[in-house]
Write a protein that holds these residues in place. Structure first.
Motif, PDB file in Angstrom:
ATOM      1  N   GLY A   1       0.824  -1.177  -0.285  1.00 48.18           N
ATOM      2  CA  GLY A   1       0.266   0.002  -0.303  1.00 48.18           C
ATOM      3  C   GLY A   1       0.625   0.973  -0.050  1.00 48.18           C
ATOM      4  O   GLY A   1       1.734   1.348   0.332  1.00 48.18           O
ATOM      5  N   GLU A   2      -0.253   2.431  -0.481  1.00 56.84           N
ATOM      6  CA  GLU A   2       0.679   3.561  -0.516  1.00 56.84           C
ATOM      7  C   GLU A   2      -0.367   4.635  -0.534  1.00 56.84           C
ATOM      8  O   GLU A   2      -1.059   4.705  -0.373  1.00 56.84           O
ATOM      9  CB  GLU A   2       1.422   3.676  -1.693  1.00 56.84           C
ATOM     10  N   PRO A   3       0.137   5.653   0.976  1.00 62.35           N
ATOM     11  CA  PRO A   3       1.479   5.488   1.696  1.00 62.35           C
ATOM     12  C   PRO A   3       1.590   4.979   3.158  1.00 62.35           C
ATOM     13  O   PRO A   3       2.892   4.999   3.233  1.00 62.35           O
ATOM     14  CB  PRO A   3       0.811   6.875   1.798  1.00 62.35           C
ATOM     15  N   VAL A   4       0.883   3.658   3.597  1.00 63.45           N
ATOM     16  CA  VAL A   4       0.472   2.624   4.246  1.00 63.45           C
ATOM     17  C   VAL A   4       0.576   1.349   4.122  1.00 63.45           C
ATOM     18  O   VAL A   4      -0.265   1.366   3.362  1.00 63.45           O
ATOM     19  CB  VAL A   4      -0.306   3.001   5.532  1.00 63.45           C
ATOM     20  N   ALA A   5       1.200   0.745   4.612  1.00 64.77           N
ATOM     21  CA  ALA A   5       1.634  -1.054   4.751  1.00 64.77           C
ATOM     22  C   ALA A   5       1.522  -1.670   5.512  1.00 64.77           C
ATOM     23  O   ALA A   5       1.133  -2.513   5.860  1.00 64.77           O
ATOM     24  CB  ALA A   5       1.625  -1.849   3.099  1.00 64.77           C
ATOM     25  N   ALA A   6       2.434  -1.440   5.855  1.00 61.96           N
ATOM     26  CA  ALA A   6       3.734  -1.810   7.139  1.00 61.96           C
ATOM     27  C   ALA A   6       2.738  -2.169   8.332  1.00 61.96           C
ATOM     28  O   ALA A   6       2.724  -3.069   8.912  1.00 61.96           O
ATOM     29  CB  ALA A   6       4.876  -1.394   7.387  1.00 61.96           C
ATOM     30  N   ALA A   7       1.912  -1.290   9.096  1.00 69.33           N
ATOM     31  CA  ALA A   7       1.104  -1.588   9.891  1.00 69.33           C
ATOM     32  C   ALA A   7       0.281  -2.857   9.765  1.00 69.33           C
ATOM     33  O   ALA A   7      -0.222  -3.003  10.677  1.00 69.33           O
ATOM     34  CB  ALA A   7       0.127  -0.429  10.455  1.00 69.33           C
ATOM     35  N   TRP A   8       0.062  -3.586   8.994  1.00 67.06           N
ATOM     36  CA  TRP A   8      -1.438  -4.827   8.949  1.00 67.06           C
ATOM     37  C   TRP A   8       0.171  -6.042   9.587  1.00 67.06           C
ATOM     38  O   TRP A   8      -0.244  -6.799   8.945  1.00 67.06           O
ATOM     39  CB  TRP A   8      -1.473  -4.994   7.805  1.00 67.06           C
ATOM     40  N   TRP A   9       1.388  -5.666   9.032  1.00 67.42           N
ATOM     41  CA  TRP A   9       2.168  -7.065   9.487  1.00 67.42           C
ATOM     42  C   TRP A   9       3.433  -6.821  10.147  1.00 67.42           C
ATOM     43  O   TRP A   9       3.456  -7.518  10.804  1.00 67.42           O
ATOM     44  CB  TRP A   9       2.499  -7.767   7.947  1.00 67.42           C
ATOM     45  N   PHE A  10       3.995  -5.496  10.230  1.00 67.16           N
ATOM     46  CA  PHE A  10       4.622  -5.130  11.461  1.00 67.16           C
ATOM     47  C   PHE A  10       5.028  -4.237  12.000  1.00 67.16           C
ATOM     48  O   PHE A  10       4.473  -2.955  11.222  1.00 67.16           O
ATOM     49  CB  PHE A  10       6.296  -5.182  10.630  1.00 67.16           C
ATOM     50  N   PRO A  11       5.482  -3.915  12.858  1.00 62.04           N
ATOM     51  CA  PRO A  11       5.286  -2.494  13.587  1.00 62.04           C
ATOM     52  C   PRO A  11       6.443  -1.697  13.485  1.00 62.04           C
ATOM     53  O   PRO A  11       7.598  -1.991  12.627  1.00 62.04           O
ATOM     54  CB  PRO A  11       5.740  -2.649  15.278  1.00 62.04           C
ATOM     55  N   SER A  12       6.349  -0.559  13.296  1.00 60.71           N
ATOM     56  CA  SER A  12       7.504   0.404  12.135  1.00 60.71           C
ATOM     57  C   SER A  12       7.364   2.051  12.677  1.00 60.71           C
ATOM     58  O   SER A  12       6.173   2.364  13.274  1.00 60.71           O
ATOM     59  CB  SER A  12       7.557  -0.165  10.776  1.00 60.71           C
ATOM     60  N   ASN A  13       8.742   2.505  12.628  1.00 50.56           N
ATOM     61  CA  ASN A  13       8.421   4.151  12.406  1.00 50.56           C
ATOM     62  C   ASN A  13       8.023   4.124  11.078  1.00 50.56           C
ATOM     63  O   ASN A  13       8.727   4.281   9.055  1.00 50.56           O
ATOM     64  CB  ASN A  13       9.669   4.473  12.686  1.00 50.56           C
TER      65      ASN A  13
END
Length: 504
Positions: A156-168
């Motif tokens: 996803g753009e601009p977000v995707a990480a939140a659905w599989w790993f915690p991040s900055n």
């Protein structure tokens, strides 16, 4: 009012009592980086250097279990800090010690370490979690996790990480990645970088992927399912890894005919943009209902619908161009999206010239004439389009016209020096449009403020098209009053104008 779920009040109290008096000047890190379009994305107070993501996934139930280890360095005295994450968390440790944690907003995971972090301290943050990602919706119903008949895809753009790993979760904080995923035997895992190895035991297979160059979190991707895999090297020796779902139906042939040219096309683009910046390249086509694509680093996602009208190498050129413009050199803030999309579209103009299907100038003439002055197309400023227009046609098309205007102004020699030099100047880093303008002025020896203002930052149709000096009249129409003819490449180029919209 934001709702916060406190995991352990008693634990938090004990942590508070454990903080020494000398830590009284410590304060929480910001819960966002203040991006002009997405103020809450990312977090303040630290920088990440590496993500180690270990997952176990069951396709039958969509259950994802994970342990993420994050290596970070405090950039201020921290009493608390946030990660961006949307799944259910069971445990957090900071430097080996249990940490209190709470959730708030759409994606905030607030972590209070047992001992505060002084500026410059290195921290190892371990987060354990378990959830069913496809049931998790944020930002008014959005999810980046999509189930497939035999697994799932997350991008996803601009977000995707939140659905599989915690991040900055902001492109201004890039890091290296190790991604290790265990799945039932017979299921495969695709991710970024190089496949470091696979191991099988007791009916499960683990896939280990490594991206050893800095990567923005939104460019990390994961695909789980049953794929046909092709491996090769480019003529220049770069490893190529492509994957295709086995049930693509009528789109399968066109998808392969396009994506299998990746090696040829990445070597061709290197002639314009300089050496390819990563250690592998390739793409994957999963079985999803999508006509979109995304330049996920080294392993590009192509929706099958992109090939519904046959093969399209122009789309592949677009996404490969992003490996230099967007992935290696990433935007510093989302308002600088032109640095990604204008250049990827212009790469398609160059491919059109190469294929004798229309020159960049003919494409620029056609686009300029295509939209009348009162068309909303001209109301969007590619240099600052606003969140709602971040992926609009104008960012792509008018953005590419801005580059043709630059080419005509500075001449081919300087223009192609700029195209190749910029990705070297900011390799693996972040940059802004203002920095690009300064670089173009330095290389060309020309003042370019008026050009950038006209094409990127001023609403309305410019008085003349981006044409060589003395030929302005030709940009609007030909002598017989008819608009320029449609270049042969235009339909294929246009297919790429909306490739990212399915992933936003």
């Amino acid at each position: 009012m934001r709702k916060r779920l406190i995991v352990s009040a008693a634990g938090a109290l004990s942590l508070f009592l454990a903080v020494p008096a000398s830590a009284s000047g410590f304060r929480p890190g910001a819960d966002g980086l203040g991006d002009p379009y997405y103020p809450t994305f990312g977090n303040g107070g630290y920088r990440v250097s590496h993500y180690d993501v270990r997952l176990k996934y069951q396709p039958a139930t969509d259950e994802l279990e994970g342990t993420a280890t994050i290596l970070a360095t405090a950039t201020q005295d921290l009493s608390r800090f946030n990660l961006d994450f949307a799944l259910k968390v069971s445990e957090v440790r900071v430097n080996g010690r249990p940490a209190a944690f709470a959730t708030s907003g759409d994606q905030e995971l607030e972590i209070t370490p047992a001992r505060p972090l002084a500026k410059g301290d290195r921290a190892t943050v371990v987060v354990r979690y378990k959830d069913v990602p496809s049931t998790v919706e944020r930002y008014g119903g959005y999810t980046a996790w999509r189930r497939t008949p035999d697994g799932a895809v997350v991008a996803g753009e601009p977000v995707a990480a939140a659905w599989w790993f915690p991040s900055n979760d902001h492109p201004s904080d890039k890091a290296t990645f190790d991604v290790s995923v265990m799945v039932p035997d017979g299921t495969q895992v695709i991710s970024n970088g190089v496949l470091a190895g696979t191991t099988s035991r007791a009916g499960w297979t683990r896939y280990d992927w490594r991206e050893d160059k800095p990567q923005a979190t939104y460019l990390a991707t994961l695909a789980i399912g049953k794929f046909d895999i092709t491996r090769d090297t480019t003529p220049g020796g770069l490893p190529v890894y492509n994957a295709y779902s086995r049930d693509l139906g009528a789109n399968a042939g066109a998808a392969r005919a396009s994506v299998e040219r990746t090696g040829e096309l990445v070597d061709w683009l290197s002639g314009y943009f300089g050496p390819y910046p990563f250690s592998s390249v390739g793409g994957f086509v999963p079985n999803i209902r999508s006509s979109g694509g995304l330049e996920t680093q080294t392993r590009i996602l192509y929706g099958p619908g992109l090939f519904a009208r046959g093969s399209n190498t122009s789309v592949v050129v677009h996404e490969l161009a992003h490996q230099w413009y967007g992935d290696s050199v990433s935007l510093s803030r989302w308002s600088d999206i032109w640095l990604n999309e204008g250049f990827a579209q212009y790469a398609q103009f160059l491919w059109s010239e190469h294929e004798n299907e229309g020159t960049a100038q003919e494409l620029a003439d056609y686009i300029y004439a295509l939209y009348p002055a009162d068309d909303p197309f001209w109301s969007v400023k590619p240099g600052d389009p606003g969140e709602e227009n971040q992926l609009s046609d104008a960012v792509y098309q008018r953005g590419a016209l801005a580059l043709q205007a630059l080419r005509n102004t500075v001449g081919d020699q300087a223009f192609f020096r700029i195209l190749k030099g910029w990705p070297t100047e900011h390799r693996y880093g972040n940059a802004t449009i203002a920095q690009f303008r300064a670089y173009a002025e330095q290389v060309s020896g020309r003042r370019l403020g008026d050009l950038f203002t006209t094409w990127l930052f001023t609403p309305g149709k410019p008085a003349t098209g981006p044409v060589p000096n003395g030929t302005a009249a030709a940009a609007a129409e030909r002598g017989d009053g008819r608009p320029p003819a449609e270049p042969k490449s235009w339909r294929k180029i246009q297919d790429a104008n909306s490739v990212h919209r399915d992933w936003k």
